[in-house]
Design a protein around this motif. Structure first.
Motif, PDB file in Angstrom:
ATOM      1  N   LYS A   1     -18.791  -0.493   0.117  1.00  0.00           N
ATOM      2  CA  LYS A   1     -18.207  -1.808   0.384  1.00  0.00           C
ATOM      3  C   LYS A   1     -16.954  -1.651   1.238  1.00  0.00           C
ATOM      4  CE  LYS A   1     -17.687  -3.115  -3.858  1.00  0.00           C
ATOM      5  NZ  LYS A   1     -17.314  -3.983  -4.988  1.00  0.00           N
ATOM      6  N   CYS A   2     -16.943  -2.341   2.380  1.00  0.00           N
ATOM      7  CA  CYS A   2     -15.802  -2.256   3.293  1.00  0.00           C
ATOM      8  C   CYS A   2     -15.322  -3.654   3.675  1.00  0.00           C
ATOM      9  CB  CYS A   2     -16.175  -1.502   4.569  1.00  0.00           C
ATOM     10  SG  CYS A   2     -16.690   0.211   4.311  1.00  0.00           S
ATOM     11  N   VAL A   3     -14.035  -3.751   3.989  1.00  0.00           N
ATOM     12  CA  VAL A   3     -13.442  -4.995   4.474  1.00  0.00           C
ATOM     13  C   VAL A   3     -12.629  -4.663   5.726  1.00  0.00           C
ATOM     14  CG1 VAL A   3     -11.726  -6.792   4.015  1.00  0.00           C
ATOM     15  CG2 VAL A   3     -13.357  -6.150   2.239  1.00  0.00           C
ATOM     16  N   ALA A   4     -12.755  -5.509   6.742  1.00  0.00           N
ATOM     17  CA  ALA A   4     -11.960  -5.356   7.969  1.00  0.00           C
ATOM     18  C   ALA A   4     -11.141  -6.620   8.188  1.00  0.00           C
ATOM     19  CB  ALA A   4     -12.864  -5.091   9.164  1.00  0.00           C
ATOM     20  N   ILE A   5      -9.840  -6.434   8.419  1.00  0.00           N
ATOM     21  CA  ILE A   5      -8.943  -7.563   8.687  1.00  0.00           C
ATOM     22  C   ILE A   5      -8.288  -7.338  10.042  1.00  0.00           C
ATOM     23  CG2 ILE A   5      -6.944  -8.895   7.917  1.00  0.00           C
ATOM     24  CD1 ILE A   5      -7.479  -7.919   5.086  1.00  0.00           C
ATOM     25  N   ASP A   6      -8.490  -8.297  10.944  1.00  0.00           N
ATOM     26  CA  ASP A   6      -7.911  -8.208  12.288  1.00  0.00           C
ATOM     27  C   ASP A   6      -7.927  -9.614  12.873  1.00  0.00           C
ATOM     28  OD1 ASP A   6      -7.389  -7.665  15.098  1.00  0.00           O
ATOM     29  OD2 ASP A   6      -7.982  -5.593  14.682  1.00  0.00           O
ATOM     30  N   ASP A   7      -6.827 -10.039  13.474  1.00  0.00           N
ATOM     31  CA  ASP A   7      -6.795 -11.396  14.029  1.00  0.00           C
ATOM     32  C   ASP A   7      -7.462 -11.481  15.408  1.00  0.00           C
ATOM     33  OD1 ASP A   7      -4.882 -10.013  15.430  1.00  0.00           O
ATOM     34  OD2 ASP A   7      -3.262 -11.461  15.110  1.00  0.00           O
TER      35      ASP A   7
ATOM     36  N   VAL B   1      -4.600 -13.618   4.992  1.00  0.00           N
ATOM     37  CA  VAL B   1      -4.505 -14.188   3.637  1.00  0.00           C
ATOM     38  C   VAL B   1      -5.867 -14.191   2.965  1.00  0.00           C
ATOM     39  CG1 VAL B   1      -3.964 -16.256   2.307  1.00  0.00           C
ATOM     40  CG2 VAL B   1      -2.489 -15.583   4.212  1.00  0.00           C
ATOM     41  N   ASP B   2      -6.880 -14.687   3.663  1.00  0.00           N
ATOM     42  CA  ASP B   2      -8.231 -14.725   3.097  1.00  0.00           C
ATOM     43  C   ASP B   2      -8.758 -13.317   2.849  1.00  0.00           C
ATOM     44  OD1 ASP B   2      -8.119 -17.455   3.275  1.00  0.00           O
ATOM     45  OD2 ASP B   2      -9.358 -17.599   5.085  1.00  0.00           O
ATOM     46  N   GLY B   3      -8.458 -12.415   3.772  1.00  0.00           N
ATOM     47  CA  GLY B   3      -8.919 -11.044   3.611  1.00  0.00           C
ATOM     48  C   GLY B   3      -8.321 -10.358   2.396  1.00  0.00           C
ATOM     49  N   MET B   4      -7.018 -10.523   2.195  1.00  0.00           N
ATOM     50  CA  MET B   4      -6.367  -9.901   1.043  1.00  0.00           C
ATOM     51  C   MET B   4      -6.838 -10.509  -0.267  1.00  0.00           C
ATOM     52  SD  MET B   4      -4.478  -7.321   1.760  1.00  0.00           S
ATOM     53  CE  MET B   4      -3.472  -7.190   0.280  1.00  0.00           C
ATOM     54  N   GLU B   5      -7.073 -11.811  -0.267  1.00  0.00           N
ATOM     55  CA  GLU B   5      -7.580 -12.463  -1.480  1.00  0.00           C
ATOM     56  C   GLU B   5      -8.954 -11.904  -1.846  1.00  0.00           C
ATOM     57  OE1 GLU B   5      -8.743 -16.956  -3.063  1.00  0.00           O
ATOM     58  OE2 GLU B   5      -7.524 -16.703  -1.260  1.00  0.00           O
ATOM     59  N   TYR B   6      -9.780 -11.691  -0.828  1.00  0.00           N
ATOM     60  CA  TYR B   6     -11.117 -11.126  -1.068  1.00  0.00           C
ATOM     61  C   TYR B   6     -10.998  -9.690  -1.587  1.00  0.00           C
ATOM     62  CZ  TYR B   6     -15.951  -9.746  -0.173  1.00  0.00           C
ATOM     63  OH  TYR B   6     -17.245  -9.290  -0.320  1.00  0.00           O
ATOM     64  N   ILE B   7     -10.117  -8.920  -0.990  1.00  0.00           N
ATOM     65  CA  ILE B   7      -9.940  -7.528  -1.417  1.00  0.00           C
ATOM     66  C   ILE B   7      -9.502  -7.438  -2.876  1.00  0.00           C
ATOM     67  CG2 ILE B   7      -8.431  -5.509  -1.130  1.00  0.00           C
ATOM     68  CD1 ILE B   7      -8.487  -6.125   1.918  1.00  0.00           C
ATOM     69  N   LYS B   8      -8.591  -8.309  -3.283  1.00  0.00           N
ATOM     70  CA  LYS B   8      -8.037  -8.248  -4.636  1.00  0.00           C
ATOM     71  C   LYS B   8      -9.026  -8.716  -5.696  1.00  0.00           C
ATOM     72  CE  LYS B   8      -3.191  -8.674  -3.220  1.00  0.00           C
ATOM     73  NZ  LYS B   8      -1.978  -9.512  -3.226  1.00  0.00           N
ATOM     74  N   THR B   9     -10.101  -9.373  -5.282  1.00  0.00           N
ATOM     75  CA  THR B   9     -11.112  -9.817  -6.248  1.00  0.00           C
ATOM     76  C   THR B   9     -12.375  -8.976  -6.219  1.00  0.00           C
ATOM     77  OG1 THR B   9     -11.936 -11.448  -4.648  1.00  0.00           O
ATOM     78  CG2 THR B   9     -10.314 -12.210  -6.253  1.00  0.00           C
ATOM     79  N   THR B  10     -12.607  -8.222  -5.144  1.00  0.00           N
ATOM     80  CA  THR B  10     -13.847  -7.443  -5.026  1.00  0.00           C
ATOM     81  C   THR B  10     -13.630  -5.933  -5.025  1.00  0.00           C
ATOM     82  OG1 THR B  10     -13.792  -7.541  -2.596  1.00  0.00           O
ATOM     83  CG2 THR B  10     -14.980  -9.307  -3.756  1.00  0.00           C
ATOM     84  N   PHE B  11     -12.409  -5.467  -4.786  1.00  0.00           N
ATOM     85  CA  PHE B  11     -12.075  -4.038  -4.819  1.00  0.00           C
ATOM     86  C   PHE B  11     -13.011  -3.193  -3.942  1.00  0.00           C
ATOM     87  CE2 PHE B  11     -10.824  -5.967  -8.853  1.00  0.00           C
ATOM     88  CZ  PHE B  11      -9.476  -5.669  -8.869  1.00  0.00           C
ATOM     89  N   PRO B  12     -12.961  -3.390  -2.632  1.00  0.00           N
ATOM     90  CA  PRO B  12     -13.829  -2.602  -1.748  1.00  0.00           C
ATOM     91  C   PRO B  12     -13.442  -1.137  -1.743  1.00  0.00           C
ATOM     92  CG  PRO B  12     -12.202  -3.801  -0.469  1.00  0.00           C
ATOM     93  CD  PRO B  12     -12.064  -4.284  -1.881  1.00  0.00           C
ATOM     94  N   ASP B  13     -14.359  -0.298  -1.264  1.00  0.00           N
ATOM     95  CA  ASP B  13     -14.096   1.140  -1.185  1.00  0.00           C
ATOM     96  C   ASP B  13     -13.158   1.469  -0.027  1.00  0.00           C
ATOM     97  OD1 ASP B  13     -16.028   1.988  -3.282  1.00  0.00           O
ATOM     98  OD2 ASP B  13     -17.483   1.155  -1.885  1.00  0.00           O
TER      99      ASP B  13
ATOM    100  N   LEU C   1      -2.427  -3.527  -1.546  1.00  0.00           N
ATOM    101  CA  LEU C   1      -3.831  -3.186  -1.784  1.00  0.00           C
ATOM    102  C   LEU C   1      -4.027  -2.660  -3.201  1.00  0.00           C
ATOM    103  CD1 LEU C   1      -4.716  -1.368   1.564  1.00  0.00           C
ATOM    104  CD2 LEU C   1      -5.492  -3.638   0.837  1.00  0.00           C
ATOM    105  N   PRO C   2      -5.190  -2.929  -3.800  1.00  0.00           N
ATOM    106  CA  PRO C   2      -5.463  -2.372  -5.127  1.00  0.00           C
ATOM    107  C   PRO C   2      -5.406  -0.847  -5.120  1.00  0.00           C
ATOM    108  CG  PRO C   2      -7.080  -4.055  -4.536  1.00  0.00           C
ATOM    109  CD  PRO C   2      -6.276  -3.784  -3.304  1.00  0.00           C
ATOM    110  N   GLU C   3      -5.066  -0.289  -6.246  1.00  0.00           N
ATOM    111  CA  GLU C   3      -4.995   1.161  -6.383  1.00  0.00           C
ATOM    112  C   GLU C   3      -6.337   1.796  -6.048  1.00  0.00           C
ATOM    113  OE1 GLU C   3      -3.545   4.454  -9.718  1.00  0.00           O
ATOM    114  OE2 GLU C   3      -3.752   2.330 -10.249  1.00  0.00           O
TER     115      GLU C   3
END
Length: 236
Positions: free
Chosen positions: A3-9, A36-48, A68-70
């Motif tokens: 699971k990955c997340v990318a945040i870039d404007d 903001v949306d990206g960080m909210e998603y990260i904090k609820t899904t804990f991507p790798d 970021l989560p630990e």
């Protein structure tokens, strides 16, 4: 699947990361132009793995990295090479300088996967059960389950803050699926998670995140006595 997340404007930068992840394979990537949306998603899904730009219109990636989560594996992507030292100071695994080319992306992913695999090998495997829900097979994490209630030929699996699941299975079969040290049958119609118990009496069990109580059946007094013993031991 990683699971990955990318945040870039910059949408073009995200499309490049998206294409590279598709080429690398076995990656589930979510992209966000909104920090903001990206960080909210990260904090609820804990991507790798998180790919994070540094200089965005409204946010700074170095500051965001500290939230970021630990155990999140962080890879910075930026056009400004002067941030490299700052990136490593917040434990980034790598720093990709734009424009990013695939061979460099691949090397960063290989470094990240070493860390992800090492963490997985030291993490206890989560217990799951498999249920038939309507016409689908659903894998359910037992950590999410608070209680199970019998409903004629079905059971209702209640999970706080998540949809309730209805499955055609007997309570006896359901009970056999659970880890015996984490769930307890307290009534012919109820199985409860020990972790979800807030307080109890000899006839009622109150659960966290629920207003209702679970009754303790008279024929399940042994279960209640075991429950009392467990909680007394935990209080020591």
């Amino acid at each position: 699947m990683i699971k990955c997340v990318a945040i870039d404007d910059e949408p073009i930068a995200l499309s490049i990361i998206q294409e590279y992840c598709r080429r690398y394979g076995d990656i589930d990537l979510k992209c966000f132009t909104s920090p903001v949306d990206g960080m909210e998603y990260i904090k609820t899904t804990f991507p790798d793995i998180v790919f994070l730009d540094i200089e965005m219109n409204s946010h700074n990636g170095i500051t965001m990295a500290k939230e970021l989560p630990e155990n999140t594996c962080l890879i910075f992507t930026t056009a400004y090479s002067q941030y490299a030292l700052d990136g490593f100071n917040v434990d980034a695994i790598d720093f990709l300088h734009k424009p990013v080319f695939y061979p460099r992306f691949e090397r960063a992913m290989q470094k990240a996967m070493l860390l992800v695999n090492a963490k997985e090998s030291h993490t206890k495997k989560r217990d799951t059960i498999t249920l038939k829900v309507e016409y689908k097979t659903v894998v359910v994490d037992v950590d999410d389950i608070s209680y199970v209630e019998a409903m004629d030929n079905y059971v209702k699996v209640s999970r706080p803050f998540q949809p309730t699941l209805i499955s055609q299975i007997t309570m006896k079969e359901m009970e056999s699926l659970f880890p015996t040290d984490r769930f307890i049958r307290v009534h012919r119609s109820f199985i409860v998670s020990l972790d979800s118990i807030d307080k109890f009496s000899n006839r009622r069990i109150f659960l966290k995140n629920y207003d209702k109580y679970i009754p303790v059946g008279r024929t399940y007094n042994d279960s209640f006595n075991n429950l009392y013993t467990i909680f007394k031991q935990n209080d020591k």
